[in-house]
Scaffold this motif. Structure first.
Motif, PDB file in Angstrom:
ATOM      1  N   LEU A  19       0.834  -1.202   0.000  1.00 29.88           N
ATOM      2  CA  LEU A  19       0.000   0.000   0.000  1.00 29.88           C
ATOM      3  C   LEU A  19       0.870   1.255   0.000  1.00 29.88           C
ATOM      4  O   LEU A  19       0.538   2.268  -0.613  1.00 29.88           O
ATOM      5  CB  LEU A  19      -0.926   0.012   1.218  1.00 29.88           C
ATOM      6  N   GLU A  20       2.005   1.156   0.708  1.00 27.07           N
ATOM      7  CA  GLU A  20       2.903   2.304   0.759  1.00 27.07           C
ATOM      8  C   GLU A  20       3.551   2.533  -0.610  1.00 27.07           C
ATOM      9  O   GLU A  20       3.664   3.655  -1.074  1.00 27.07           O
ATOM     10  CB  GLU A  20       3.977   2.044   1.809  1.00 27.07           C
ATOM     11  N   VAL A  21       3.962   1.422  -1.222  1.00 27.04           N
ATOM     12  CA  VAL A  21       4.663   1.499  -2.498  1.00 27.04           C
ATOM     13  C   VAL A  21       3.751   2.020  -3.609  1.00 27.04           C
ATOM     14  O   VAL A  21       4.198   2.732  -4.507  1.00 27.04           O
ATOM     15  CB  VAL A  21       5.232   0.100  -2.841  1.00 27.04           C
ATOM     16  N   ARG A  22       2.473   1.670  -3.537  1.00 29.44           N
ATOM     17  CA  ARG A  22       1.517   2.039  -4.583  1.00 29.44           C
ATOM     18  C   ARG A  22       1.561   3.503  -4.998  1.00 29.44           C
ATOM     19  O   ARG A  22       1.373   3.834  -6.154  1.00 29.44           O
ATOM     20  CB  ARG A  22       0.092   1.750  -4.085  1.00 29.44           C
ATOM     21  N   ASN A  23       1.774   4.367  -3.998  1.00 33.09           N
ATOM     22  CA  ASN A  23       1.690   5.795  -4.295  1.00 33.09           C
ATOM     23  C   ASN A  23       3.049   6.438  -4.562  1.00 33.09           C
ATOM     24  O   ASN A  23       3.166   7.658  -4.603  1.00 33.09           O
ATOM     25  CB  ASN A  23       1.000   6.510  -3.138  1.00 33.09           C
ATOM     26  N   GLN A  24       4.091   5.626  -4.711  1.00 31.88           N
ATOM     27  CA  GLN A  24       5.412   6.193  -4.996  1.00 31.88           C
ATOM     28  C   GLN A  24       5.447   6.754  -6.422  1.00 31.88           C
ATOM     29  O   GLN A  24       4.682   6.351  -7.287  1.00 31.88           O
ATOM     30  CB  GLN A  24       6.483   5.111  -4.853  1.00 31.88           C
ATOM     31  N   ASP A  25       6.397   7.668  -6.605  1.00 35.30           N
ATOM     32  CA  ASP A  25       6.500   8.333  -7.913  1.00 35.30           C
ATOM     33  C   ASP A  25       6.749   7.352  -9.055  1.00 35.30           C
ATOM     34  O   ASP A  25       6.160   7.456 -10.129  1.00 35.30           O
ATOM     35  CB  ASP A  25       7.635   9.362  -7.882  1.00 35.30           C
ATOM     36  N   MET A  44       5.884   4.405  -9.364  1.00 35.18           N
ATOM     37  CA  MET A  44       4.685   3.661  -9.713  1.00 35.18           C
ATOM     38  C   MET A  44       3.787   4.520 -10.606  1.00 35.18           C
ATOM     39  O   MET A  44       3.169   4.026 -11.546  1.00 35.18           O
ATOM     40  CB  MET A  44       3.926   3.256  -8.450  1.00 35.18           C
ATOM     41  N   ARG A  45       3.739   5.814 -10.283  1.00 38.51           N
ATOM     42  CA  ARG A  45       2.925   6.704 -11.101  1.00 38.51           C
ATOM     43  C   ARG A  45       3.514   6.779 -12.513  1.00 38.51           C
ATOM     44  O   ARG A  45       2.803   6.769 -13.517  1.00 38.51           O
ATOM     45  CB  ARG A  45       2.866   8.086 -10.463  1.00 38.51           C
ATOM     46  N   THR A  46       4.854   6.828 -12.567  1.00 36.99           N
ATOM     47  CA  THR A  46       5.511   6.855 -13.870  1.00 36.99           C
ATOM     48  C   THR A  46       5.132   5.622 -14.679  1.00 36.99           C
ATOM     49  O   THR A  46       4.794   5.714 -15.862  1.00 36.99           O
ATOM     50  CB  THR A  46       7.038   6.890 -13.685  1.00 36.99           C
ATOM     51  N   ALA A  47       5.193   4.456 -14.011  1.00 33.67           N
ATOM     52  CA  ALA A  47       4.869   3.214 -14.714  1.00 33.67           C
ATOM     53  C   ALA A  47       3.433   3.244 -15.206  1.00 33.67           C
ATOM     54  O   ALA A  47       3.134   2.790 -16.315  1.00 33.67           O
ATOM     55  CB  ALA A  47       5.086   2.024 -13.776  1.00 33.67           C
ATOM     56  N   ARG A  48       2.561   3.783 -14.365  1.00 35.77           N
ATOM     57  CA  ARG A  48       1.163   3.878 -14.752  1.00 35.77           C
ATOM     58  C   ARG A  48       1.013   4.822 -15.955  1.00 35.77           C
ATOM     59  O   ARG A  48       0.271   4.547 -16.887  1.00 35.77           O
ATOM     60  CB  ARG A  48       0.320   4.385 -13.578  1.00 35.77           C
ATOM     61  N   ALA A  49       1.767   5.939 -15.904  1.00 38.42           N
ATOM     62  CA  ALA A  49       1.679   6.921 -16.978  1.00 38.42           C
ATOM     63  C   ALA A  49       2.166   6.337 -18.299  1.00 38.42           C
ATOM     64  O   ALA A  49       1.730   6.729 -19.367  1.00 38.42           O
ATOM     65  CB  ALA A  49       2.499   8.159 -16.613  1.00 38.42           C
ATOM     66  N   LYS A  50       3.110   5.371 -18.218  1.00 41.40           N
ATOM     67  CA  LYS A  50       3.594   4.734 -19.438  1.00 41.40           C
ATOM     68  C   LYS A  50       2.526   3.853 -20.060  1.00 41.40           C
ATOM     69  O   LYS A  50       2.702   3.344 -21.156  1.00 41.40           O
ATOM     70  CB  LYS A  50       4.809   3.845 -19.120  1.00 41.40           C
ATOM     71  N   GLY A  51       1.448   3.612 -19.300  1.00 47.34           N
ATOM     72  CA  GLY A  51       0.346   2.831 -19.838  1.00 47.34           C
ATOM     73  C   GLY A  51       0.464   1.346 -19.590  1.00 47.34           C
ATOM     74  O   GLY A  51      -0.179   0.550 -20.260  1.00 47.34           O
ATOM     75  N   LEU A  52       1.298   0.949 -18.613  1.00 48.12           N
ATOM     76  CA  LEU A  52       1.407  -0.477 -18.308  1.00 48.12           C
ATOM     77  C   LEU A  52       0.139  -0.942 -17.607  1.00 48.12           C
ATOM     78  O   LEU A  52      -0.561  -0.149 -16.976  1.00 48.12           O
ATOM     79  CB  LEU A  52       2.603  -0.723 -17.391  1.00 48.12           C
ATOM     80  N   SER A  53      -0.096  -2.245 -17.712  1.00 53.22           N
ATOM     81  CA  SER A  53      -1.271  -2.779 -17.028  1.00 53.22           C
ATOM     82  C   SER A  53      -1.020  -2.793 -15.527  1.00 53.22           C
ATOM     83  O   SER A  53       0.120  -2.876 -15.067  1.00 53.22           O
ATOM     84  CB  SER A  53      -1.562  -4.200 -17.510  1.00 53.22           C
ATOM     85  N   GLU A  54      -2.112  -2.730 -14.763  1.00 57.40           N
ATOM     86  CA  GLU A  54      -1.989  -2.649 -13.304  1.00 57.40           C
ATOM     87  C   GLU A  54      -1.287  -3.886 -12.741  1.00 57.40           C
ATOM     88  O   GLU A  54      -0.459  -3.785 -11.836  1.00 57.40           O
ATOM     89  CB  GLU A  54      -3.391  -2.476 -12.693  1.00 57.40           C
ATOM     90  N   ALA A  55      -1.592  -5.049 -13.310  1.00 57.90           N
ATOM     91  CA  ALA A  55      -0.975  -6.271 -12.816  1.00 57.90           C
ATOM     92  C   ALA A  55       0.532  -6.229 -13.045  1.00 57.90           C
ATOM     93  O   ALA A  55       1.327  -6.575 -12.168  1.00 57.90           O
ATOM     94  CB  ALA A  55      -1.592  -7.480 -13.528  1.00 57.90           C
ATOM     95  N   HIS A  65       7.097  -3.703 -10.895  1.00 53.78           N
ATOM     96  CA  HIS A  65       7.628  -2.509 -10.241  1.00 53.78           C
ATOM     97  C   HIS A  65       7.353  -2.482  -8.743  1.00 53.78           C
ATOM     98  O   HIS A  65       8.171  -2.012  -7.973  1.00 53.78           O
ATOM     99  CB  HIS A  65       7.036  -1.253 -10.896  1.00 53.78           C
ATOM    100  N   GLY A  66       6.184  -2.968  -8.380  1.00 54.55           N
ATOM    101  CA  GLY A  66       5.795  -2.855  -6.977  1.00 54.55           C
ATOM    102  C   GLY A  66       6.456  -3.889  -6.080  1.00 54.55           C
ATOM    103  O   GLY A  66       6.963  -3.563  -5.024  1.00 54.55           O
ATOM    104  N   LEU A  67       6.474  -5.145  -6.557  1.00 53.86           N
ATOM    105  CA  LEU A  67       6.884  -6.220  -5.664  1.00 53.86           C
ATOM    106  C   LEU A  67       8.313  -6.089  -5.182  1.00 53.86           C
ATOM    107  O   LEU A  67       8.598  -6.316  -4.022  1.00 53.86           O
ATOM    108  CB  LEU A  67       6.688  -7.568  -6.353  1.00 53.86           C
ATOM    109  N   ARG A  68       9.220  -5.682  -6.081  1.00 49.55           N
ATOM    110  CA  ARG A  68      10.622  -5.670  -5.669  1.00 49.55           C
ATOM    111  C   ARG A  68      10.838  -4.762  -4.465  1.00 49.55           C
ATOM    112  O   ARG A  68      11.549  -5.114  -3.535  1.00 49.55           O
ATOM    113  CB  ARG A  68      11.501  -5.219  -6.826  1.00 49.55           C
ATOM    114  N   ASN A  69      10.187  -3.602  -4.482  1.00 54.22           N
ATOM    115  CA  ASN A  69      10.301  -2.721  -3.329  1.00 54.22           C
ATOM    116  C   ASN A  69       9.326  -3.088  -2.226  1.00 54.22           C
ATOM    117  O   ASN A  69       9.634  -2.973  -1.051  1.00 54.22           O
ATOM    118  CB  ASN A  69      10.055  -1.277  -3.751  1.00 54.22           C
ATOM    119  N   GLY A  70       8.162  -3.542  -2.652  1.00 51.39           N
ATOM    120  CA  GLY A  70       7.143  -3.868  -1.662  1.00 51.39           C
ATOM    121  C   GLY A  70       7.512  -5.062  -0.811  1.00 51.39           C
ATOM    122  O   GLY A  70       7.029  -5.196   0.307  1.00 51.39           O
TER     123      GLY A  70
END
Lengths: 391, 298
Positions: free
Chosen positions: A282-288, A290-301, A307-312
């Motif tokens: 949950l903490e990792v979700r809102n990191q920058d 992650m937003r970048t990855a989302r902006a690139k248009g990657l799927s949420e999964a 991107h999330g798991l390695r840090n999460g």
């Protein structure tokens, strides 16, 4: 990285040393000795046992002897009987003339006579001006603890923890290696269960926070946090073995015997890991990034897994050290409940029986294991999160 | 609807503490947990007396005609293998378990807070050294030491053994507390009020006690509440192995587990009390954390 590994290794050595010292003194300073509970062993046998197990040192000398028949009425107790000291410790004004019937004509005769004395032997003493002989039984002097420790650690470093006190004829190392595989199997099974179930449950809960896919797994995990193995295990047995008859309530013979112990040992850890995973995801979700990855248009999964798991998962990985410690103490309980002939059950039994070499060996073994686990965790952390190395 | 807004408008100058209290009271899990805990505590304290007076049972009286009987009107939770009333024994055992929770937590609090405040306030090399010690202590297998200690002093009288265990468990559980307090102290010691106290000529101990401690109180309360269940669990763990107290929830669970095939209630009732208490303590701790430190909430 190599430097970091070396540094960590160097830190482990003094820690192990401190552990061995603490355990040794805790075990040895305990009141009562391991032989006192043994029935039907004569004082001579106990004496020989103590020498054999290095608790007393036959070479150093003896203090304290008991009076067997005080025909002379002399009170000679608690004094040091060492070749020159025997004379010094006599009651005031008494002169020793005969030892075991032989006249003591010169100092060298005295030395010769006393050199062969062993703890447990009876000596007859005659004093000047007294007709009757004094019969004494020699008791041994306990070896100083520090000397005992030195002897112990020298051997332990060569992997020799000495013989077991309560399992005659078997060495501690032999017993350790006989029981450890069972514990290792149980521990690995429980760890695998905890990581698989815990991490995936945590991911599920973090997927849509504050919905029922969050509340249900998190509620269950609260159950896991609050139900320690010694409550959970018996309840599992009650339901699945006694109630439903699916498994054997005890034993470690068939593959199906592995299921309940694994659940018992792994459940609490799985619950903790689930909570950890959820929180950090949950903490990792809102990191920058992650937003970048989302902006690139990657799927949420893809974002979550790549991107999330390695840090999460960093907090989860860093928890593996304490988790191993939890598994070890959990194994004491689990192996007792299910009658598994592993190291945990063995340790508790030996501690209760005051089988000191076994307790020492097992403790050091556990400590080494935990240190190794912490060490591996640190390395893994440094590899996953290079920032740590700079600290 | 107006419930949420009303207090803030009618009480504009509420203190930090009353605000925290208000937040806690709104917590749907923490409040019932607190109530249940109060009930269990009351039952453990007054229960043996109540059981004696109203049910005419006590934890020691043996009735060998009634060995391991299921729950009945006279013995609500049944009897144990020695014909003693299980309800009375659970309530009496609760005294030990809750006392451990309280006393050991206080011991760990005392060590952890003083260690953490000192380390954080001194900073620099002292801090680094003290935290290194905590790191190293953290790798020691304390559960094993605890077992060894209880075995070593197994010949002591039961009361003395119990106090020893209280102290030993407390002495084991302070590491986390020291870490948390230290990092908060580090953050606090560079704040203006600390500098002001320093400039006014306050001595270091005075600053730590008068200025830092009150600001750490919330954190201490939260952490202490979360330490209580851990400590109770540790004591019961030792008792379960047959090494700890003669009568506590842990030893009752052990007796129950040994007899569960034939007399399951001997396991179920103690486990129920034990787990309920742990549940409530954890929920209450979480609630307190959310109330006293809203930033850390989820």
């Amino acid at each position: 990285m190599l430097w970091y590994i070396l540094k960590r290794l160097c830190e482990a050595v003094p820690t192990l040393f401190v552990i061995s010292l603490l355990t040794f003194f805790m075990v040895r300073l305990a009141p009562g000795d391991p032989f006192s509970s043994e029935k039907a062993s004569s004082p001579e046998i106990m004496e020989q046992n103590k020498i054999h197990f290095n608790m007393v040192d036959p070479d150093v000398g003896w203090t304290g002897f008991e009076t067997r028949s005080a025909a002379t009425g002399l009170a000679v107790t608690g004094a040091a009987l060492h070749s020159p000291a025997l004379r010094a410790s006599l009651p005031d004004g008494e002169v020793l003339t005969h030892l075991n019937g032989a006249a003591l004509t010169s100092p060298s005769a005295f030395e010769q006579q006393t050199a062969a004395l062993k703890p447990g032997t009876v000596v007859r003493l005659r004093f000047a001006g007294r007709p009757a002989e004094l019969e004494l039984k020699l008791a041994s002097r306990p070896t100083p603890l520090l000397t005992q420790y030195k002897a112990f650690i020298t051997k332990a470093l060569q992997g020799d923890f000495g013989p077991s006190l309560k399992n005659p004829g078997r060495s501690v190392s032999e017993l350790l290696f006989a029981s450890f595989p069972h514990s290792l199997e149980l521990g690995l099974l429980a760890l695998a269960f905890a990581v698989l179930v815990g991490v995936s449950t945590g991911m599920l809960a973090a997927w849509r926070p504050n919905t029922w896919t969050d509340y249900l797994p998190m509620g269950t995990s609260m159950l896991g946090v609050c139900l320690p193995a010694f409550v959970f295990g018996p309840i599992l047995v009650l339901i699945f073995s006694i109630g439903l008859g699916w498994f054997n309530p005890m034993g470690w013979n068939f593959p199906s015997d592995r299921i309940l112990p694994t659940l018992t040992l792994g459940f609490g850890l799985a619950a903790l890991l689930a909570r950890l995973t959820r929180g950090s995801l949950l903490e990792v979700r809102n990191q920058d990034y992650m937003r970048t990855a989302r902006a690139k248009g990657l799927s949420e999964a893809r974002i979550m897994v790549v991107h999330g798991l390695r840090n999460g998962l960093l907090p989860v990985v860093s928890y593996l050290g304490p988790a191993a410690a939890g598994l070890v103490s959990g194994s004491f309980v689990t192996e007792n409940i299910f009658g598994i002939p592993g190291l945990g059950k063995f340790f508790v039994t030996s501690a209760m029986n005051k089988d000191m070499p076994v307790v020492m060996g097992t403790t050091l073994f556990f400590a080494t294991l935990l240190l190794a686990f912490n060490f591996l965790t640190d390395i893994l952390m440094a590899w996953l999160n290079p920032r740590l190395k700079l600290e | 609807m107006s419930l949420v807004a009303a207090p803030t408008t009618s009480l504009p100058t509420r203190s930090l503490w009353s605000e925290a209290w208000w937040r806690l009271c709104r917590n749907r899990l923490a409040v019932p947990s607190g109530v249940i805990l109060l009930v269990i505590t009351f039952l453990s304290l007054a229960g043996p007396f109540l059981a004696e007076t109203f049910l005419h049972v006590n934890s020691k009286a043996q009735n060998l005609a009634l060995v391991s009987k299921p729950p009945s009107a006279e013995h609500w939770f049944g009897t144990d293998a020695n014909g003693r009333d299980l309800l009375a024994r659970i309530l009496e055992g609760g005294r030990v378990s809750l006392a451990v929770g309280l006393i050991s937590t206080l011991v760990s609090l005392l060590i952890g807070v003083s260690y953490g405040v000192f380390s954080g306030f001194r900073g620099g090399a002292t801090d680094r050294l003290m935290m290194r010690v905590v790191d190293i202590l953290d790798t020691l297998p304390f559960t094993i030491f605890l077992i060894l200690l209880t075995v070593a002093f197994s010949e002591w009288p039961p009361d003395a053994k119990l106090y020893l265990m209280f102290a030993a468990i407390g002495a084991v559980e302070w590491l986390g507390m020291a870490r948390v307090i230290r990092s908060q102290t580090l953050a606090l010691r560079n704040q203006d009020f600390v500098h002001a106290a320093n400039v006014l000529g306050r001595s270091d101990p005075a600053i730590m006690v008068r200025h830092l401690l009150p600001n750490l109180a919330g954190l201490i309360i939260v952490y202490a509440t979360l330490t209580v269940p851990r400590v109770i669990m540790l004591e019961s763990f030792i008792s379960f192995l047959g090494l700890g107290a003669d009568l506590s929830w842990g030893s009752l669970i052990k007796d129950g587990a040994d007899a569960m095939e034939s007399y399951p209630w001997q396991l179920i009732f103690p486990s129920l009390f034990f787990s309920t208490s742990l549940f409530c303590l954890n929920f209450l701790g979480d609630g307190l954390r959310d109330a006293l430190d809203p930033r850390s909430a989820k």
